[in-house]
Motif scaffolding. Structure first.
Motif, PDB file in Angstrom:
ATOM      1  N   ILE A 129       0.858  -1.183   0.000  1.00 32.10           N
ATOM      2  CA  ILE A 129       0.000   0.000   0.000  1.00 32.10           C
ATOM      3  C   ILE A 129       0.901   1.242   0.000  1.00 32.10           C
ATOM      4  CG2 ILE A 129      -1.837   1.258   1.172  1.00 32.10           C
ATOM      5  CD1 ILE A 129      -2.654  -1.548   0.186  1.00 32.10           C
ATOM      6  N   GLY A 130       0.812   2.073  -1.020  1.00 32.66           N
ATOM      7  CA  GLY A 130       1.652   3.265  -1.106  1.00 32.66           C
ATOM      8  C   GLY A 130       1.996   3.554  -2.552  1.00 32.66           C
ATOM      9  N   GLU A 131       2.600   4.670  -2.808  1.00 35.13           N
ATOM     10  CA  GLU A 131       3.034   5.654  -1.838  1.00 35.13           C
ATOM     11  C   GLU A 131       1.986   6.772  -1.705  1.00 35.13           C
ATOM     12  OE1 GLU A 131       6.007   5.013  -0.284  1.00 35.13           O
ATOM     13  OE2 GLU A 131       6.446   3.341  -1.602  1.00 35.13           O
ATOM     14  N   TYR A 132       2.298   7.703  -0.812  1.00 36.58           N
ATOM     15  CA  TYR A 132       1.471   8.898  -0.645  1.00 36.58           C
ATOM     16  C   TYR A 132       1.824   9.934  -1.700  1.00 36.58           C
ATOM     17  CZ  TYR A 132      -0.281  13.174   1.612  1.00 36.58           C
ATOM     18  OH  TYR A 132      -0.917  14.371   1.876  1.00 36.58           O
ATOM     19  N   ASN A 133       3.121  10.128  -1.948  1.00 37.43           N
ATOM     20  CA  ASN A 133       3.603  11.096  -2.933  1.00 37.43           C
ATOM     21  C   ASN A 133       3.814  10.447  -4.300  1.00 37.43           C
ATOM     22  OD1 ASN A 133       4.901  11.753  -0.105  1.00 37.43           O
ATOM     23  ND2 ASN A 133       4.636  13.695  -1.138  1.00 37.43           N
ATOM     24  N   SER A 134       3.312  11.095  -5.340  1.00 34.63           N
ATOM     25  CA  SER A 134       3.467  10.553  -6.693  1.00 34.63           C
ATOM     26  C   SER A 134       4.925  10.427  -7.096  1.00 34.63           C
ATOM     27  CB  SER A 134       2.744  11.456  -7.701  1.00 34.63           C
ATOM     28  OG  SER A 134       1.348  11.463  -7.480  1.00 34.63           O
ATOM     29  N   GLY A 135       5.739  11.412  -6.728  1.00 33.60           N
ATOM     30  CA  GLY A 135       7.145  11.363  -7.085  1.00 33.60           C
ATOM     31  C   GLY A 135       7.884  10.205  -6.446  1.00 33.60           C
ATOM     32  N   GLY A 160       1.247  10.700 -15.224  1.00 37.95           N
ATOM     33  CA  GLY A 160       2.230   9.857 -15.893  1.00 37.95           C
ATOM     34  C   GLY A 160       2.505   8.516 -15.249  1.00 37.95           C
ATOM     35  N   LEU A 161       2.004   8.283 -14.049  1.00 38.21           N
ATOM     36  CA  LEU A 161       2.203   6.975 -13.415  1.00 38.21           C
ATOM     37  C   LEU A 161       1.405   5.888 -14.120  1.00 38.21           C
ATOM     38  CD1 LEU A 161       2.039   7.929  -9.614  1.00 38.21           C
ATOM     39  CD2 LEU A 161       4.085   7.558 -11.016  1.00 38.21           C
ATOM     40  N   SER A 168       1.775  14.285 -18.625  1.00 39.58           N
ATOM     41  CA  SER A 168       2.809  13.270 -18.431  1.00 39.58           C
ATOM     42  C   SER A 168       4.097  13.712 -19.126  1.00 39.58           C
ATOM     43  CB  SER A 168       2.360  11.926 -19.000  1.00 39.58           C
ATOM     44  OG  SER A 168       2.167  12.008 -20.404  1.00 39.58           O
ATOM     45  N   GLU A 169       5.172  12.952 -18.891  1.00 40.34           N
ATOM     46  CA  GLU A 169       6.455  13.244 -19.515  1.00 40.34           C
ATOM     47  C   GLU A 169       6.804  12.139 -20.514  1.00 40.34           C
ATOM     48  OE1 GLU A 169       9.149  13.636 -16.233  1.00 40.34           O
ATOM     49  OE2 GLU A 169       8.449  15.650 -15.723  1.00 40.34           O
ATOM     50  N   ALA A 170       7.791  12.403 -21.354  1.00 39.35           N
ATOM     51  CA  ALA A 170       8.188  11.440 -22.382  1.00 39.35           C
ATOM     52  C   ALA A 170       8.558  10.096 -21.757  1.00 39.35           C
ATOM     53  CB  ALA A 170       9.369  11.988 -23.174  1.00 39.35           C
ATOM     54  N   GLY A 171       8.086   9.028 -22.347  1.00 38.13           N
ATOM     55  CA  GLY A 171       8.409   7.683 -21.871  1.00 38.13           C
ATOM     56  C   GLY A 171       7.494   7.146 -20.799  1.00 38.13           C
ATOM     57  N   GLU A 172       6.615   8.007 -20.289  1.00 41.93           N
ATOM     58  CA  GLU A 172       5.682   7.536 -19.251  1.00 41.93           C
ATOM     59  C   GLU A 172       4.428   6.980 -19.899  1.00 41.93           C
ATOM     60  OE1 GLU A 172       6.785  10.608 -15.607  1.00 41.93           O
ATOM     61  OE2 GLU A 172       5.149  11.108 -16.964  1.00 41.93           O
ATOM     62  N   PRO A 173       3.784   6.011 -19.275  1.00 44.99           N
ATOM     63  CA  PRO A 173       4.132   5.366 -18.009  1.00 44.99           C
ATOM     64  C   PRO A 173       4.991   4.108 -18.163  1.00 44.99           C
ATOM     65  CG  PRO A 173       1.990   4.612 -18.696  1.00 44.99           C
ATOM     66  CD  PRO A 173       2.454   5.580 -19.765  1.00 44.99           C
ATOM     67  N   ASN A 174       5.272   3.720 -19.413  1.00 47.60           N
ATOM     68  CA  ASN A 174       5.918   2.418 -19.647  1.00 47.60           C
ATOM     69  C   ASN A 174       7.240   2.250 -18.914  1.00 47.60           C
ATOM     70  OD1 ASN A 174       3.793   1.669 -21.259  1.00 47.60           O
ATOM     71  ND2 ASN A 174       4.799   2.163 -23.177  1.00 47.60           N
ATOM     72  N   LYS A 175       7.979   3.343 -18.719  1.00 48.47           N
ATOM     73  CA  LYS A 175       9.289   3.206 -18.084  1.00 48.47           C
ATOM     74  C   LYS A 175       9.200   2.782 -16.619  1.00 48.47           C
ATOM     75  CE  LYS A 175       9.929   8.158 -16.991  1.00 48.47           C
ATOM     76  NZ  LYS A 175      10.818   9.319 -17.242  1.00 48.47           N
ATOM     77  N   TYR A 176       8.015   2.848 -16.038  1.00 49.19           N
ATOM     78  CA  TYR A 176       7.856   2.425 -14.644  1.00 49.19           C
ATOM     79  C   TYR A 176       7.518   0.942 -14.519  1.00 49.19           C
ATOM     80  CZ  TYR A 176       7.555   7.470 -14.103  1.00 49.19           C
ATOM     81  OH  TYR A 176       7.818   8.814 -14.160  1.00 49.19           O
ATOM     82  N   TYR A 177       7.338   0.273 -15.651  1.00 52.33           N
ATOM     83  CA  TYR A 177       6.912  -1.129 -15.633  1.00 52.33           C
ATOM     84  C   TYR A 177       7.887  -2.013 -16.403  1.00 52.33           C
ATOM     85  CZ  TYR A 177       2.770   1.237 -13.969  1.00 52.33           C
ATOM     86  OH  TYR A 177       1.910   2.041 -13.239  1.00 52.33           O
ATOM     87  N   PRO A 178       9.072  -2.277 -15.829  1.00 48.90           N
ATOM     88  CA  PRO A 178      10.094  -3.074 -16.515  1.00 48.90           C
ATOM     89  C   PRO A 178       9.647  -4.499 -16.800  1.00 48.90           C
ATOM     90  CG  PRO A 178      10.673  -2.760 -14.204  1.00 48.90           C
ATOM     91  CD  PRO A 178       9.540  -1.823 -14.494  1.00 48.90           C
TER      92      PRO A 178
END
Length: 430
Positions: A129-135, A160-161, A168-178
């Motif tokens: 469960i988390g996080e609180y902050n998106s960053g 972008g998550l 969102s920023e370039a490459g998001e959200p795929n870069k968070y899901y290796p």
């Protein structure tokens, strides 16, 4: 993580591929995931051994957001208690973690990464469960994703998550899901909804134009971009969007450029948000000030360290949490039970989102176990298969990106030095 664009020449393409591979390896080392080419797809498919399952919660328990963090973890604990600490034959072990630093009081990427790696190292871990902050979730999502562990956030709003929508920023959200599969979901509306709520609130307050300031963080800059995009469509002229230096002593020179009748700050209280609002409020043309959920905190309302009493009536902020009275019968029962268990007269609204995050996780475990052999992937699948769930925060579904179907935002004001619920904003996103 560095990204490359498709280039015309073969030489540029080769250079781009080398740059991307190098960047990926650096990012992998930074967040503790494996090599770039490993999808990690088999991590969550093996059968859970034994009958003990561990669920971690990671939020800030110190600083300006500490009250919200404690409410989230207490709410999650109440959800576990409501089932007697068991789901079917499985015993649930709930472990609370702090992702903030005592030295700053703020959530920390390194501390959060340690929390996520702790969860990964525990063979009994089934959820997080988390996080609180998106960053901070930008750091923990890849670590947990690589291990196939289901993650549910009670508070993240950054676009972008989960999507590559505006903001969102370039490459998001795929870069968070290796691992190439989604393992992260959230139960609060994303910032495309919050931006619309901010604009709607400003329009309802009589604003004709607004100046936007952001703190240059991923969350703040993204929310600001959404406000800039939504404003004109709703008839609110956006005078400009400025990034501030969170370490500046004041912003009087920047404020002197404001001609708009309203001001919108999308940054965090930790990013010198109070000073930013105070300086913008000193401009004669500014009649009303608005802020996003990064500023919608009790510390903001406290005149000793937040918005001065003489400015309080002009300040409002948006947050996905609603007033306890705005919830249905189940929600009201939750707040009554929470008050009784934790001896709190007025529970922080985030408590119910901590509860529902855990309740959804436990329900996913139940549904997954009823289908046969319990696996981490089966729990993830169950979360993403959530449709028309009748919960304490209302009826909602989780889409293929991990986003909730809920859209209501709460507008909060300051009354007698306290953050108070004003009304529900049903934002128009089209």
């Amino acid at each position: 993580m560095p990204l490359w664009q498709v280039r015309k020449s073969e030489g540029d393409k080769l250079l781009a591929r080398r740059t991307a591979v190098s960047g990926c390896l650096v990012a992998a080392l930074a967040v503790g995931v494996g090599a770039c080419g490993d999808s990690g797809g088999s991590k969550g498919t093996s059968k859970v051994k034994g009958t003990t399952l561990t669920i971690y919660a990671s939020v800030p328990l110190q600083g300006a957001s500490g009250g919200q963090g404690k409410a989230i973890e207490n709410g999650a604990g109440l959800a576990v208690d409501s089932l007697g600490g068991k789901v079917g034959k499985y015993k649930i072990v709930y472990k609370r973690l702090d992702d903030s630093l005592a030295s700053t009081g703020a959530a920390d990427e390194g501390k959060a990464a340690q929390n996520a790696r702790q969860a990964v190292s525990n063979k009994n871990t089934i959820g997080y469960i988390g996080e609180y902050n998106s960053g901070i979730s930008k750091v923990t999502i890849p670590i947990l994703n690589k291990a196939g562990i289901a993650q549910i956030s009670p508070a993240n709003t950054y676009v972008g998550l989960t999507t590559n929508e505006p903001g969102s920023e370039a490459g998001e959200p795929n870069k968070y899901y290796p691992a190439g599969k989604r393992t992260y979901a959230r139960i609060v509306p994303k910032d495309t909804i919050q931006a619309a709520a901010l604009v709607s609130a400003a329009k309802e307050a009589g604003c004709t134009s607004a100046r936007v300031w952001n703190s240059k963080t991923t969350y703040s800059a993204g929310l600001a971009r959404n406000v800039v995009m939504v404003g004109p469509k709703a008839g609110l002229k956006i005078e400009g969007n400025d990034g501030i230096d969170p370490k500046a002593a004041n912003y009087r020179s920047l404020a002197a450029k404001i001609k708009a009748d309203c001001f919108i700050y999308t940054g965090e209280i930790e990013s010198n948000g109070v000073q930013a609002v105070k300086d913008a409020a000193s401009v004669k043309s500014v009649k009303q000030m608005f802020a996003g959920d990064g500023m919608c905190l009790n510390d903001t309302a406290d005149p000793k360290k937040g918005i001065p009493a003489n400015l309080a009536s002009r300040f409002h902020c948006t947050i996905a949490t609603l007033d306890p009275k705005a919830f249905g019968a189940e929600g009201k029962k939750f707040f009554k039970d929470y008050s009784s268990k934790y001896n709190v007269a007025s529970p922080d609204p985030y408590a119910i989102y901590g509860y529902e995050s855990m309740a959804l996780m436990l329900d996913a475990i139940k549904r997954a176990s009823e289908k046969g052999s319990l696996t981490k992937q089966a729990v993830v699948d169950a979360i993403f298969q959530t449709k028309n769930r009748n919960s304490v925060i209302g009826t909602y579904s989780i889409d293929q990106n991990g986003d909730t179907s809920l859209t209501d935002y709460g507008l909060y004001a300051i009354t007698s030095g306290k953050l108070t619920f004003d009304k529900v904003i049903k934002a128009q996103t089209q």
